[in-house]
Design a protein around this motif. Structure first.
Motif, PDB file in Angstrom:
ATOM      1  N   SER A   1       0.859  -1.183   0.000  1.00 55.67           N
ATOM      2  CA  SER A   1       0.000   0.000   0.000  1.00 55.67           C
ATOM      3  C   SER A   1       0.894   1.231   0.000  1.00 55.67           C
ATOM      4  O   SER A   1       1.777   1.372   0.841  1.00 55.67           O
TER       5      SER A   1
ATOM      6  N   ASP B   1      -4.630   2.722   6.899  1.00 53.42           N
ATOM      7  CA  ASP B   1      -4.520   2.198   5.545  1.00 53.42           C
ATOM      8  C   ASP B   1      -5.705   1.301   5.228  1.00 53.42           C
ATOM      9  O   ASP B   1      -6.118   0.481   6.038  1.00 53.42           O
TER      10      ASP B   1
ATOM     11  N   THR C   1      11.296  -1.609  -2.216  1.00 55.77           N
ATOM     12  CA  THR C   1      10.323  -2.532  -1.624  1.00 55.77           C
ATOM     13  C   THR C   1       9.963  -3.640  -2.602  1.00 55.77           C
ATOM     14  O   THR C   1       9.897  -4.825  -2.227  1.00 55.77           O
TER      15      THR C   1
ATOM     16  N   THR D   1      11.854   4.385  -2.566  1.00 53.34           N
ATOM     17  CA  THR D   1      11.302   3.479  -1.551  1.00 53.34           C
ATOM     18  C   THR D   1      10.438   2.404  -2.185  1.00 53.34           C
ATOM     19  O   THR D   1      10.511   1.220  -1.818  1.00 53.34           O
TER      20      THR D   1
ATOM     21  N   ASP E   1       1.411   8.449   1.322  1.00 53.64           N
ATOM     22  CA  ASP E   1       2.168   9.296   2.246  1.00 53.64           C
ATOM     23  C   ASP E   1       1.473   9.392   3.600  1.00 53.64           C
ATOM     24  O   ASP E   1       2.075   9.158   4.652  1.00 53.64           O
TER      25      ASP E   1
ATOM     26  N   SER F   1       1.058   6.027   5.596  1.00 55.51           N
ATOM     27  CA  SER F   1       2.349   5.567   6.130  1.00 55.51           C
ATOM     28  C   SER F   1       2.825   6.428   7.289  1.00 55.51           C
ATOM     29  O   SER F   1       3.602   5.974   8.135  1.00 55.51           O
ATOM     30  N   GLU F   2       2.325   7.677   7.356  1.00 57.48           N
ATOM     31  CA  GLU F   2       2.669   8.575   8.459  1.00 57.48           C
ATOM     32  C   GLU F   2       1.693   8.451   9.627  1.00 57.48           C
ATOM     33  O   GLU F   2       1.870   9.118  10.650  1.00 57.48           O
TER      34      GLU F   2
ATOM     35  N   ARG G   1       3.335  -4.547   3.130  1.00 61.12           N
ATOM     36  CA  ARG G   1       4.162  -3.354   3.299  1.00 61.12           C
ATOM     37  C   ARG G   1       3.279  -2.109   3.169  1.00 61.12           C
ATOM     38  O   ARG G   1       2.420  -2.042   2.304  1.00 61.12           O
ATOM     39  N   LEU G   2       3.513  -1.129   4.028  1.00 63.14           N
ATOM     40  CA  LEU G   2       2.860   0.176   3.954  1.00 63.14           C
ATOM     41  C   LEU G   2       3.962   1.217   3.849  1.00 63.14           C
ATOM     42  O   LEU G   2       4.749   1.386   4.780  1.00 63.14           O
ATOM     43  N   ILE G   3       4.037   1.900   2.711  1.00 60.42           N
ATOM     44  CA  ILE G   3       5.163   2.786   2.452  1.00 60.42           C
ATOM     45  C   ILE G   3       4.696   4.123   1.880  1.00 60.42           C
ATOM     46  O   ILE G   3       3.560   4.264   1.426  1.00 60.42           O
ATOM     47  N   ALA G   4       5.610   5.087   1.896  1.00 60.54           N
ATOM     48  CA  ALA G   4       5.315   6.424   1.373  1.00 60.54           C
ATOM     49  C   ALA G   4       5.399   6.439  -0.150  1.00 60.54           C
ATOM     50  O   ALA G   4       5.975   5.544  -0.783  1.00 60.54           O
TER      51      ALA G   4
END
Length: 207
Positions: free
Chosen positions: A19, A31, A66, A62, A22, A25-26, A54-57
């Motif tokens: 997923s 999510d 990933t 990045t 921004d 992920s913050e 995975r949860l990323i910006a």
């Protein structure tokens, strides 16, 4: 020329779920992408599988790192991303996906936009791609999906009529055969959700 060996089939499917957001992920909001994907796969698959989440910006490097990790290190056979495919400057998922690809599969993006156009005219703004990442002894299919939970299910399943008849084939119908062709495990699906198409079999969806 360096040859890449094709692996033999393994027992269970490994799926990477990524997923890209921004704010999620913050921790600004929860999510919804990965939970929606997990729920869909729980309904759709009847053969063994495991997920790696995975949860990323929304950051190009990045995202690329990933995807590489999930394919090269975790050895996922299928990686699904959600989010970051629109026209805004922060939407870089397609570019990051192409960065790690060995071959592009343009039919996936074409079908996703075709499906979505049955629901919203803004589907033409979507830039999702499908690609293969192939390394020595392993290969994976990587597909970008939209970010909204409803759109995720619509894209994977396709469009059905009021009586449940299949009007537009869903994206996932072609994925099991693709995974087999690149050396992955056989995937069996729940035909009430999606039918896995294989040439030479009676694969027509229920009408």
């Amino acid at each position: 020329m360096t040859e890449v060996s094709v692996p033999t089939q393994v027992a269970g499917l490994k799926i990477g779920l990524v997923s890209i957001s921004d704010r999620a992920s913050e921790g600004v909001y929860a999510d919804q992408g990965v939970p929606s994907l997990k729920e869909w796969f729980a309904r759709a698959l009847v053969s063994p599988y495991e997920t790696h989440e995975r949860l990323i910006a929304d950051d190009r490097l990045t995202i690329s790192q990933t995807l590489i990790s999930l394919v090269d290190d975790v050895r996922c056979d299928l990686v699904i991303t959600t989010g970051g495919t629109g026209p805004s400057r922060r939407d870089v998922t397609p570019e990051a996906t192409l960065d790690v690809a060995t071959r592009e599969m343009p039919g996936f993006g074409e079908l996703m936009r075709q499906i979505s156009l049955n629901f919203v005219p803004t589907a033409i703004l979507s830039r999702q791609v499908g690609v293969l990442r192939e390394i020595e002894g392993h290969a994976a299919l990587i597909v970008n999906l939209p970010g909204q939970p409803k759109a995720i299910a619509q894209t994977l399943e396709g469009l059905r009529g009021e009586q449940g008849e299949q009007l537009v084939a869903g994206l996932f119908g072609a994925i099991p055969f693709c995974i087999e062709l690149i050396g992955g495990p056989r995937i069996e699906t729940n035909p009430d959700v999606v039918v896995a198409f294989r040439p030479g079999q009676k694969n027509k969806p229920k009408t």
